[in-house]
Design a protein around this motif. Structure first.
Motif, PDB file in Angstrom:
ATOM      1  N   ASP A   1       0.819  -1.207   0.000  1.00  0.00           N
ATOM      2  CA  ASP A   1       0.000   0.000   0.000  1.00  0.00           C
ATOM      3  C   ASP A   1       0.856   1.261   0.000  1.00  0.00           C
ATOM      4  OD1 ASP A   1      -2.249  -1.534  -0.007  1.00  0.00           O
ATOM      5  OD2 ASP A   1      -2.648  -1.353   2.136  1.00  0.00           O
ATOM      6  N   ALA A   2       2.093   1.114   0.451  1.00  0.00           N
ATOM      7  CA  ALA A   2       2.976   2.277   0.525  1.00  0.00           C
ATOM      8  C   ALA A   2       3.697   2.525  -0.795  1.00  0.00           C
ATOM      9  CB  ALA A   2       4.000   2.085   1.643  1.00  0.00           C
TER      10      ALA A   2
ATOM     11  N   PHE B   1      -6.313 -10.103  -6.539  1.00  0.00           N
ATOM     12  CA  PHE B   1      -5.402 -11.223  -6.300  1.00  0.00           C
ATOM     13  C   PHE B   1      -4.852 -11.276  -4.880  1.00  0.00           C
ATOM     14  CE2 PHE B   1      -5.548 -11.102 -10.890  1.00  0.00           C
ATOM     15  CZ  PHE B   1      -5.539 -12.458 -11.216  1.00  0.00           C
ATOM     16  N   GLN B   2      -5.215 -10.318  -4.056  1.00  0.00           N
ATOM     17  CA  GLN B   2      -4.861 -10.384  -2.634  1.00  0.00           C
ATOM     18  C   GLN B   2      -6.085 -10.684  -1.775  1.00  0.00           C
ATOM     19  OE1 GLN B   2      -2.849  -6.538  -2.299  1.00  0.00           O
ATOM     20  NE2 GLN B   2      -0.890  -7.586  -2.068  1.00  0.00           N
ATOM     21  N   GLY B   3      -7.189 -11.052  -2.423  1.00  0.00           N
ATOM     22  CA  GLY B   3      -8.387 -11.428  -1.685  1.00  0.00           C
ATOM     23  C   GLY B   3      -9.076 -10.273  -1.017  1.00  0.00           C
ATOM     24  N   GLY B   4      -8.914  -9.069  -1.566  1.00  0.00           N
ATOM     25  CA  GLY B   4      -9.558  -7.902  -0.970  1.00  0.00           C
ATOM     26  C   GLY B   4     -10.833  -7.492  -1.666  1.00  0.00           C
ATOM     27  N   LEU B   5     -11.032  -7.964  -2.881  1.00  0.00           N
ATOM     28  CA  LEU B   5     -12.207  -7.605  -3.672  1.00  0.00           C
ATOM     29  C   LEU B   5     -12.897  -8.867  -4.157  1.00  0.00           C
ATOM     30  CD1 LEU B   5     -12.631  -4.943  -6.419  1.00  0.00           C
ATOM     31  CD2 LEU B   5     -12.946  -7.344  -7.041  1.00  0.00           C
ATOM     32  N   PHE B   6     -14.222  -8.854  -4.092  1.00  0.00           N
ATOM     33  CA  PHE B   6     -15.005  -9.985  -4.587  1.00  0.00           C
ATOM     34  C   PHE B   6     -16.132  -9.470  -5.475  1.00  0.00           C
ATOM     35  CE2 PHE B   6     -13.476 -11.063  -0.313  1.00  0.00           C
ATOM     36  CZ  PHE B   6     -12.724 -12.185  -0.594  1.00  0.00           C
ATOM     37  N   ARG B   7     -16.337 -10.159  -6.582  1.00  0.00           N
ATOM     38  CA  ARG B   7     -17.522  -9.866  -7.378  1.00  0.00           C
ATOM     39  C   ARG B   7     -18.607 -10.841  -6.961  1.00  0.00           C
ATOM     40  NH1 ARG B   7     -18.424  -8.869 -13.888  1.00  0.00           N
ATOM     41  NH2 ARG B   7     -20.700  -8.828 -13.766  1.00  0.00           N
ATOM     42  N   ILE B   8     -19.717 -10.282  -6.514  1.00  0.00           N
ATOM     43  CA  ILE B   8     -20.852 -11.095  -6.076  1.00  0.00           C
ATOM     44  C   ILE B   8     -22.038 -10.692  -6.938  1.00  0.00           C
ATOM     45  CG2 ILE B   8     -22.354 -11.681  -4.132  1.00  0.00           C
ATOM     46  CD1 ILE B   8     -20.057 -10.906  -2.272  1.00  0.00           C
ATOM     47  N   GLY B   9     -22.342 -11.525  -7.914  1.00  0.00           N
ATOM     48  CA  GLY B   9     -23.394 -11.165  -8.851  1.00  0.00           C
ATOM     49  C   GLY B   9     -22.935 -10.032  -9.745  1.00  0.00           C
ATOM     50  N   ARG B  10     -23.747  -8.991  -9.855  1.00  0.00           N
ATOM     51  CA  ARG B  10     -23.460  -7.908 -10.803  1.00  0.00           C
ATOM     52  C   ARG B  10     -22.428  -6.916 -10.281  1.00  0.00           C
ATOM     53  NH1 ARG B  10     -21.739  -5.233 -13.805  1.00  0.00           N
ATOM     54  NH2 ARG B  10     -22.588  -4.010 -15.548  1.00  0.00           N
TER      55      ARG B  10
ATOM     56  N   ILE C   1      -1.869  -3.794 -19.649  1.00  0.00           N
ATOM     57  CA  ILE C   1      -2.551  -2.833 -18.782  1.00  0.00           C
ATOM     58  C   ILE C   1      -1.607  -1.678 -18.466  1.00  0.00           C
ATOM     59  CG2 ILE C   1      -4.106  -4.513 -17.696  1.00  0.00           C
ATOM     60  CD1 ILE C   1      -2.198  -4.503 -15.263  1.00  0.00           C
ATOM     61  N   GLU C   2      -2.182  -0.507 -18.223  1.00  0.00           N
ATOM     62  CA  GLU C   2      -1.388   0.586 -17.679  1.00  0.00           C
ATOM     63  C   GLU C   2      -1.126   0.296 -16.202  1.00  0.00           C
ATOM     64  OE1 GLU C   2      -4.465   3.078 -20.200  1.00  0.00           O
ATOM     65  OE2 GLU C   2      -4.470   1.058 -19.341  1.00  0.00           O
ATOM     66  N   ASN C   3      -0.053   0.882 -15.686  1.00  0.00           N
ATOM     67  CA  ASN C   3       0.358   0.567 -14.316  1.00  0.00           C
ATOM     68  C   ASN C   3      -0.693   0.875 -13.266  1.00  0.00           C
ATOM     69  OD1 ASN C   3       2.786  -0.453 -15.132  1.00  0.00           O
ATOM     70  ND2 ASN C   3       4.020   0.843 -13.791  1.00  0.00           N
ATOM     71  N   PHE C   4      -1.509   1.920 -13.476  1.00  0.00           N
ATOM     72  CA  PHE C   4      -2.506   2.243 -12.462  1.00  0.00           C
ATOM     73  C   PHE C   4      -3.517   1.106 -12.317  1.00  0.00           C
ATOM     74  CE2 PHE C   4      -4.658   3.845 -16.261  1.00  0.00           C
ATOM     75  CZ  PHE C   4      -5.989   3.487 -16.049  1.00  0.00           C
ATOM     76  N   LEU C   5      -3.666   0.298 -13.365  1.00  0.00           N
ATOM     77  CA  LEU C   5      -4.576  -0.850 -13.286  1.00  0.00           C
ATOM     78  C   LEU C   5      -3.960  -2.004 -12.496  1.00  0.00           C
ATOM     79  CD1 LEU C   5      -6.008  -0.779 -16.916  1.00  0.00           C
ATOM     80  CD2 LEU C   5      -7.224  -0.251 -14.794  1.00  0.00           C
ATOM     81  N   LEU C   6      -2.639  -2.017 -12.391  1.00  0.00           N
ATOM     82  CA  LEU C   6      -1.991  -3.011 -11.533  1.00  0.00           C
ATOM     83  C   LEU C   6      -2.390  -2.772 -10.088  1.00  0.00           C
ATOM     84  CD1 LEU C   6      -0.010  -5.292 -10.964  1.00  0.00           C
ATOM     85  CD2 LEU C   6       1.863  -3.644 -11.123  1.00  0.00           C
ATOM     86  N   GLU C   7      -2.464  -1.505  -9.693  1.00  0.00           N
ATOM     87  CA  GLU C   7      -2.946  -1.163  -8.354  1.00  0.00           C
ATOM     88  C   GLU C   7      -4.336  -1.743  -8.125  1.00  0.00           C
ATOM     89  OE1 GLU C   7      -1.631   0.424  -5.864  1.00  0.00           O
ATOM     90  OE2 GLU C   7      -0.120   1.863  -6.549  1.00  0.00           O
ATOM     91  N   TRP C   8      -5.196  -1.654  -9.145  1.00  0.00           N
ATOM     92  CA  TRP C   8      -6.567  -2.141  -9.025  1.00  0.00           C
ATOM     93  C   TRP C   8      -6.610  -3.670  -8.950  1.00  0.00           C
ATOM     94  CZ3 TRP C   8     -11.112  -1.469  -7.387  1.00  0.00           C
ATOM     95  CH2 TRP C   8     -12.221  -2.119  -7.920  1.00  0.00           C
ATOM     96  N   LEU C   9      -5.846  -4.343  -9.811  1.00  0.00           N
ATOM     97  CA  LEU C   9      -5.884  -5.807  -9.866  1.00  0.00           C
ATOM     98  C   LEU C   9      -5.274  -6.455  -8.626  1.00  0.00           C
ATOM     99  CD1 LEU C   9      -5.151  -6.548 -13.627  1.00  0.00           C
ATOM    100  CD2 LEU C   9      -7.287  -6.913 -12.381  1.00  0.00           C
ATOM    101  N   LYS C  10      -4.415  -5.723  -7.915  1.00  0.00           N
ATOM    102  CA  LYS C  10      -3.898  -6.269  -6.653  1.00  0.00           C
ATOM    103  C   LYS C  10      -5.041  -6.617  -5.712  1.00  0.00           C
ATOM    104  CE  LYS C  10      -1.234  -3.112  -5.114  1.00  0.00           C
ATOM    105  NZ  LYS C  10      -0.412  -2.391  -4.130  1.00  0.00           N
ATOM    106  N   ASN C  11      -6.102  -5.820  -5.750  1.00  0.00           N
ATOM    107  CA  ASN C  11      -7.249  -6.089  -4.872  1.00  0.00           C
ATOM    108  C   ASN C  11      -7.863  -7.450  -5.165  1.00  0.00           C
ATOM    109  OD1 ASN C  11      -7.244  -3.461  -3.597  1.00  0.00           O
ATOM    110  ND2 ASN C  11      -8.044  -2.636  -5.511  1.00  0.00           N
TER     111      ASN C  11
END
Length: 395
Positions: free
Chosen positions: A87-88, A169-178, A157-167
């Motif tokens: 995060d830093a 692949f680190q189990g911080g974001l889940f898609r539940i339905g839509r 991907i642009e690098n700013f999207l790497l920040e997003w995809l970390k969520n």
């Protein structure tokens, strides 16, 4: 870095270089650079032949150079190794190997992003999360690749999207339905109160401020307008229901598929049932969301029965910000000449008419408390007049 033509590498690379190299034991740790790994991972990503080919081509380039292999190991360790304070890191500013990989350079951060899949699968299994949620969550890979290619003309991907995809692949974001969800501490400078008898909800600008036996502040209407006169809410009649530091579910809207209102309702209900089990020590108060879809002007330029309008009206809007994020999502980018904006959809046509009239688009933030979820659609915004009349009640 010299071999890769990267000048002035980030200080965090320099500081962690020796420890990263010390973590390397054998070639088994480079599993994520093998074509077989991507083939197996694609069971979850479901990428088409062209997107898969971009992965294989980029991996072949990396495997052909020891400096690129070492560079990939550096990135993976900094992003995913245990105790790594990712995060830093300002990952969005990290230079990619453009000279060494040419048109494939933007695949480099994507290869690193997806390298944590084995850990993620184990994490889902350990927490009892169904594989269907894993499949839905990782469907973002193909969507993001498409978006990035439209902006840049190349796969990756642009690098700013790497920040997003970390969520993901680190189990911080889940898609539940839509919808997608992330646990988040409420960090906004507003506080929200509920009347103990009428159940009316009101947001006040600023954090809780007690004046004697009253909460005091500037009220915010459910459409995000801050009123100019302060109100005092009696402690005997009002209770704080959302303050800074409370846990909320941050809502994100992935591309792909219509924003059908029934699917939103189904997703909310599933999230409310699942998250207390995933995070039993955290008491979630509700949903928060910040998006261009919450621009109140959309209620004026779109039909009443628009799914987007219905989505917005379920939230109490508390902050409106002038920005151009709508152009990136609806049109991919904002051209210098707004007359050239495409008009392929009714949404594009409505927004184009609006901005050509000289008006500004905005984004907005809103909340939907769990306790109010079952009060029916547009619960907060139906009470718009009540909030404004509170000024007179509290005089």
């Amino acid at each position: 870095m010299t071999l890769l033509h990267i000048n002035n590498p980030p200080e965090v690379w320099v500081e962690n270089w020796e420890s990263v190299i010390a973590l390397y034991k054998d070639d088994q740790q480079l599993y994520f650079l093998r074509s077989e790994y991507i083939s197996e991972a694609n069971l979850y990503f479901k990428l088409n032949e062209e997107k898969s080919a971009a992965f294989y081509h980029a991996l072949e380039l990396i495997r052909g150079r020891e400096d690129l292999i070492t560079f990939a190991w550096l990135w993976k360790c900094l992003l995913y190794e245990e105790n790594s304070p990712t995060d830093a890191y300002d990952v969005a500013s990290w230079p990619i190997p453009e000279v060494a990989m040419g048109a494939m350079a933007q695949m480099f951060p994507l290869i690193i992003a997806v390298s944590n899949l084995p850990w993620l699968r184990e994490n889902y299994k350990m927490r009892g999360i169904t594989e269907s949620i894993l499949f839905d969550t990782l469907s973002d890979i193909g969507i993001i690749m498409e978006e990035s290619r439209k902006r840049t003309g190349v796969w990756g991907i642009e690098n700013f999207l790497l920040e997003w995809l970390k969520n993901h692949f680190q189990g911080g974001l889940f898609r539940i339905g839509r919808l997608q969800y992330m646990p988040k501490k409420f960090d906004q400078h507003i506080s929200v109160y509920r009347h103990m008898n009428t159940r009316m909800v009101i947001a006040l600008e600023g954090e809780c401020q007690l004046t004697g036996n009253f909460f005091e502040g500037f009220p915010i209407t459910p459409l995000g307008r801050v009123l100019s006169k302060t109100v005092k809410l009696s402690l005997a009649e009002w209770e704080a229901v959302l303050i800074k530091g409370d846990f909320m579910l941050d809502v994100h809207i992935p591309r792909g598929g219509k924003l059908e209102y029934d699917l939103l309702d189904e997703s909310y209900r599933s999230a409310m049932a699942i998250y207390p089990k995933l995070f039993p020590k955290q008491q979630f108060k509700g949903f928060i969301c910040h998006t261009w879809m919450f621009d109140p002007l959309l209620q004026k330029i779109l039909p009443e029965d628009s799914n987007l309008v219905k989505f917005q009206r379920d939230f109490y809007l508390y902050r409106i910000v002038d920005d151009d994020s709508v152009f990136e999502t609806v049109f991919i980018s904002k051209p210098k000449d707004l007359h050239t904006l495409p008009e392929e959809t009714s949404l594009q046509r409505a927004i184009k008419r609006h901005v050509l009239s000289g008006k500004q688009m905005s984004s907005a933030a809103g909340f939907l408390l769990f306790d109010d979820f079952y009060s029916g659609p547009t619960y907060y915004q139906k009470k718009q007049g009540e909030v404004q009349s509170l000024l007179k009640i509290c005089e």
